[in-house]
Scaffold this active site. Structure first.
Site, PDB file in Angstrom:
ATOM      1  N   SER A  46       6.167 -14.211 -13.182  1.00  0.00           N
ATOM      2  CA  SER A  46       5.422 -13.370 -12.246  1.00  0.00           C
ATOM      3  C   SER A  46       5.854 -11.921 -12.227  1.00  0.00           C
ATOM      4  O   SER A  46       5.201 -11.086 -11.600  1.00  0.00           O
ATOM      5  CB  SER A  46       5.534 -13.939 -10.828  1.00  0.00           C
ATOM      6  N   LYS A  57       6.894  -5.876  -3.028  1.00  0.00           N
ATOM      7  CA  LYS A  57       5.889  -6.923  -3.167  1.00  0.00           C
ATOM      8  C   LYS A  57       5.611  -7.588  -1.823  1.00  0.00           C
ATOM      9  O   LYS A  57       6.535  -7.810  -1.035  1.00  0.00           O
ATOM     10  CB  LYS A  57       6.398  -7.945  -4.184  1.00  0.00           C
ATOM     11  N   SER A  81       2.409 -12.807 -10.401  1.00  0.00           N
ATOM     12  CA  SER A  81       1.930 -12.436  -9.087  1.00  0.00           C
ATOM     13  C   SER A  81       2.394 -11.051  -8.631  1.00  0.00           C
ATOM     14  O   SER A  81       1.974 -10.582  -7.568  1.00  0.00           O
ATOM     15  CB  SER A  81       2.418 -13.492  -8.082  1.00  0.00           C
TER      16      SER A  81
END
Length: 486
Positions: free
Chosen positions: A182, A83, A158
């Site tokens: 997330s 990420k 996210s």
């Protein structure tokens, strides 16, 4: 085996084929890089593709496999995405901010070091919402990340880019993080297994964690076993961590083979003050209840503590971390500017009171969960939203929408309990639906074992999005780069 089947093969099976020299790390990496080049422009999953680094690493691992095939790390040669909130040395780390795309990391995050130690090949950095603050992945200046099951819909956020990449067969495993859903949210949106680990399970070294213990790194996989294997890789205490847990014995992966005693499971279909969950998500709960009872467990409906006392302090911490991160106001998107502005009205005393209130609420949540081995919850209150669905709304309305969608996730960021999202089916738009299994503190092994039972009863990893399954005309079959022994 064609390249599509190879790309969607479970990570542990890929690792086995590499050890037996039926495929090579280089072959596998080339398959994924070809797919990324072909599919990522429409998907928006990766913001940085580390093609040169990945190929060089895969070549070195292939040579190592020929000359020294013994004592390999557990996921040797298997690909993974990282990420874009987690630094990889020598690679841009933009945090979803277009103006920061030339910001090159000068060291690996601790979890990146763990991935390397496990022998994994890092393919690139995946898209995140700006600063990881929103449950959809549409940072200004970047293409929006899209859901491979239906490109009109979000893969969540996210950790949306990592979930989209994994669901589309653009990596074998993905790393994500979860400060309020997330990681579990993108797993829900994309039909994956996503684990928010217990507080202290995975180190935030060397930088640290800014959310007073709310956030956790964790794994995304297509199967429970893959997810457990990546959790084993990521787990561990680093000297100086503010929270820590002992390593499990047996490992999380080996623990899946331990017989599971009958469990007492509480299930939830309503969250006050939000209200009833959407019928599609409620049906997923009921169907899972039937399955766990068929497996010999007992399930009873329970009334979860009212979330009213959680929402306000949780929002205060969320706002303050946007202001504290040190990003210039001018580069922030509309929603983050508004949160930044709200944070300036909060003094240090108000922040500390919010932290104390969250700790009191967390204690109530853990006490509520104590009578149950597992809590069966919705992941989100309603099904997946379309890309851009809330773009034109005013910031206060977006905040209300976010709270009313992700409400089942933040309680367990507050309490620090492990929580696992698993897929259960699809909504009428062809987008995945799932449920959340919540364990007692530090009890990842229990929820992983229950998820493995559910997966065995109703397998899901064979399902693939049509967008990602058409083989390219020049890659119908894979070629062995290492001869089989003998």
């Amino acid at each position: 085996m064609n390249s599509v089947d190879l790309a969607f093969l479970p990570a542990l099976e890929q690792a086995r084929l590499i050890r037996s020299k039926e495929i090579s790390p280089l072959e596998l990496t080339e398959v994924y890089l070809e797919r990324i080049g072909r599919l990522n422009p429409a998907l928006g999953a990766y913001v940085t593709v580390m093609a040169d680094q990945a190929l060089a690493d895969a070549r070195a691992k292939t040579e190592h496999l020929v000359s020294n095939p013994d004592d390999l790390p557990p996921l040797f040669g298997v690909t993974v995405s990282v990420k874009d909130l987690n630094p990889v040395e020598g690679v841009a780390c933009a945090y979803g901010i277009k103006a920061a795309c030339d910001r090159i990391a000068d060291q690996d995050d601790y979890i990146v070091s763990k991935l390397r130690q496990a022998g994994m090949v890092i393919l690139g950095k995946t898209a995140t919402s700006q600063l990881g603050s929103l449950p959809y992945t549409e940072p200004p200046g970047f293409p929006p990340a899209r859901n491979p099951w239906n490109l009109d819909y979000t893969p969540g956020g996210s950790s949306g880019g990592g979930a989209a990449a994994l669901a589309a067969g653009l990596c074998a495993l993905s790393q994500g993080s979860d400060g309020g859903g997330s990681l579990r949210g993108p797993a829900f949106c994309c039909g994956l297994v996503g684990l928010k680990a217990s507080r202290g399970r995975i180190s935030f070294s060397p930088v640290g964690e800014r959310l007073s213990g709310l956030a956790a790194n964790g794994p995304l996989g297509r199967t429970v076993a893959d997810t457990a294997a990546l959790l084993d890789v990521l787990s561990g205490y680093e000297v100086g961590d503010p929270y820590w847990l002992p390593d499990p014995d047996p490992s999380f992966l080996d623990g899946l083979h331990t017989p599971l005693k009958p469990l007492r499971i509480g299930y939830v279909t309503r969250l006050d003050p939000i209200g009833e969950i959407h019928p599609v998500c409620r049906q997923a709960i009921y169907e899972t209840v039937q399955k766990v009872e068929d497996l010999g467990h007992t399930a009873e409906e329970v009334s979860f503590p009212n979330l009213a006392d959680l929402i306000e302090p949780f929002t205060v911490l969320w706002e303050c971390v946007i202001a504290e991160v040190g990003v210039p106001f001018v580069v922030l998107e509309k929603m983050n500017r508004w949160l930044y502005w709200r944070a300036w009205r909060i003094n240090s005393g108000a922040y500390l009171r919010a932290v104390a209130k969250l700790q009191r609420v967390a204690r109530q949540i853990v006490q509520f969960c104590q009578p149950y081995d597992v809590l069966l919850m919705p992941v989100y209150m309603h099904p997946v939203i379309k890309v851009g669905a809330w773009k034109g709304l005013r910031s206060p309305k977006i905040l209300d929408n976010v709270i009313n969608w992700v409400a089942p996730c933040p309680p367990f960021n507050a309490s620090g309990q492990p929580a696992l999202a698993i897929p259960t089916g699809f909504d009428p738009n062809g987008v995945p639906v799932g449920v959340q299994l919540v364990g007692r503190p530090a009890a990842e092994a229990t929820i992983l074992a229950l998820a493995a039972q559910l997966e065995q009863a109703s397998p899901w990893s064979h399902q693939r999005p049509a967008f990602a399954t058409d083989p390219p005309p020049t890659s119908d079959t894979t070629k062995l780069l290492i001869p089989k022994p003998g």
